[in-house]
Design a protein around this motif. Structure first.
Motif, PDB file in Angstrom:
ATOM      1  N   ALA A 185       0.967  -1.233   0.121  1.00  0.00           N
ATOM      2  CA  ALA A 185      -0.175  -0.155  -0.044  1.00  0.00           C
ATOM      3  C   ALA A 185       0.941   1.302   0.087  1.00  0.00           C
ATOM      4  N   ASP A 243       2.855   6.291  -2.006  1.00  0.00           N
ATOM      5  CA  ASP A 243       2.301   6.856  -1.113  1.00  0.00           C
ATOM      6  C   ASP A 243       2.535   8.320  -0.863  1.00  0.00           C
ATOM      7  N   SER A 245     -11.873  -4.000   2.078  1.00  0.00           N
ATOM      8  CA  SER A 245     -10.974  -2.865   2.374  1.00  0.00           C
ATOM      9  C   SER A 245     -10.071  -2.976   1.664  1.00  0.00           C
ATOM     10  N   VAL A 296      -8.874  -0.178  -1.032  1.00  0.00           N
ATOM     11  CA  VAL A 296      -7.273   0.309  -1.179  1.00  0.00           C
ATOM     12  C   VAL A 296      -6.702   0.259  -2.415  1.00  0.00           C
ATOM     13  N   TRP A 311      -7.802   2.908  -4.430  1.00  0.00           N
ATOM     14  CA  TRP A 311      -7.187   4.179  -3.784  1.00  0.00           C
ATOM     15  C   TRP A 311      -5.726   4.250  -4.358  1.00  0.00           C
ATOM     16  N   ASP A 360      -0.867  10.529  -4.994  1.00  0.00           N
ATOM     17  CA  ASP A 360      -0.633  11.246  -3.738  1.00  0.00           C
ATOM     18  C   ASP A 360       0.205  12.448  -4.179  1.00  0.00           C
ATOM     19  N   ASP A 419      -4.580   8.132   6.336  1.00  0.00           N
ATOM     20  CA  ASP A 419      -3.846   7.502   5.183  1.00  0.00           C
ATOM     21  C   ASP A 419      -3.996   6.093   5.152  1.00  0.00           C
ATOM     22  N   LYS A 420      -4.074   5.689   3.923  1.00  0.00           N
ATOM     23  CA  LYS A 420      -4.581   4.558   3.532  1.00  0.00           C
ATOM     24  C   LYS A 420      -3.703   3.065   4.313  1.00  0.00           C
ATOM     25  N   THR A 421      -2.496   3.523   4.744  1.00  0.00           N
ATOM     26  CA  THR A 421      -1.881   2.600   5.548  1.00  0.00           C
ATOM     27  C   THR A 421      -2.289   2.302   7.020  1.00  0.00           C
ATOM     28  N   ILE A 456      -5.630   3.138   7.708  1.00  0.00           N
ATOM     29  CA  ILE A 456      -6.767   2.330   7.701  1.00  0.00           C
ATOM     30  C   ILE A 456      -6.500   1.016   7.502  1.00  0.00           C
ATOM     31  N   ALA A 457      -5.551   0.803   6.880  1.00  0.00           N
ATOM     32  CA  ALA A 457      -5.339  -0.889   6.636  1.00  0.00           C
ATOM     33  C   ALA A 457      -4.945  -1.513   7.933  1.00  0.00           C
ATOM     34  N   CYS A 474      -2.142  -2.121  -7.082  1.00  0.00           N
ATOM     35  CA  CYS A 474      -3.472  -2.184  -7.198  1.00  0.00           C
ATOM     36  C   CYS A 474      -3.791  -3.747  -7.479  1.00  0.00           C
TER      37      CYS A 474
END
Length: 192
Positions: free
Chosen positions: A14, A18, A75, A79, A82, A87, A116-118, A120-121, A172
């Protein structure tokens, strides 16, 4: 051990392209003390991801157990999508740089990880592996380091050699496959 490996893999992938990788590149260009930058990344990530993981454990108690794989798989797919949105590095206009490499890296990384996506992960992984929260924290932290330390030490060279758009598309695809695998494995277990 599955929590550690899943967390490491998810965050390392991810993190490709970023904003924190861009931040690593910016900090490496700004400061000579590469070890201090890495130490700042480590401390910031541990603090941010520990708080995120504990939030995930708390949230997990409100989610029915049979939804965990659906949420985690979904999720991962979110991601994946996303990751296709580039970014931007918004760290240049900041006064924290005057505090030196370690403090600036620590503060900027902690703030950059919020939402950030990390992060949320990390919340979602901890919710799924709530009995192994420390493994999730270490896995996500090591994944951040695996993605950012090479950028700190060889960022300019790496950015010239690796097409970022291709790296994002590959990341992705990996996240899509992981998400589908998690959802399908849950369904196969339900059928079996």
């Amino acid at each position: 051990m599955e929590a550690l490996l899943s967390s490491f893999t998810a965050v390392a992938i991810a993190e490709i392209g970023d904003k924190t990788q861009l931040l690593s590149l910016f900090l490496a260009a700004r400061f000579r003390a590469k070890g201090a930058i890495v130490a700042g990344i480590l401390v910031a990530t541990l603090l941010n991801h520990a708080a995120s993981a504990w939030l995930g454990v708390w949230v997990a108690q409100f989610i029915p157990a049979n939804w965990h794989n659906w949420l985690l798989g979904g999720s991962f797919i979110a991601v994946a999508l996303w990751l296709l949105i580039p970014d931007k590095d918004d760290s240049e206009d900041t006064g924290v740089l005057r505090f030196g490499a370690f403090a600036a890296s620590c503060m900027l990384f902690f703030l950059a990880e919020i939402g950030d996506k990390t992060q949320i992960a990390t919340v979602l992984l901890a919710a799924s592996f709530n009995d192994a929260v420390w493994w999730v924290i270490w896995g996500t932290t090591l994944g951040m380091l695996a993605a950012n330390v090479p950028v700190v030490y060889a960022g300019s060279w790496l950015m010239q050699k690796m097409p970022l758009a291709l790296a994002r598309k590959a990341a992705c695809a990996v996240f899509m496959l992981l998400g589908l695998y998690i959802i399908c494995s849950d369904q196969l277990l339900a059928l079996g």
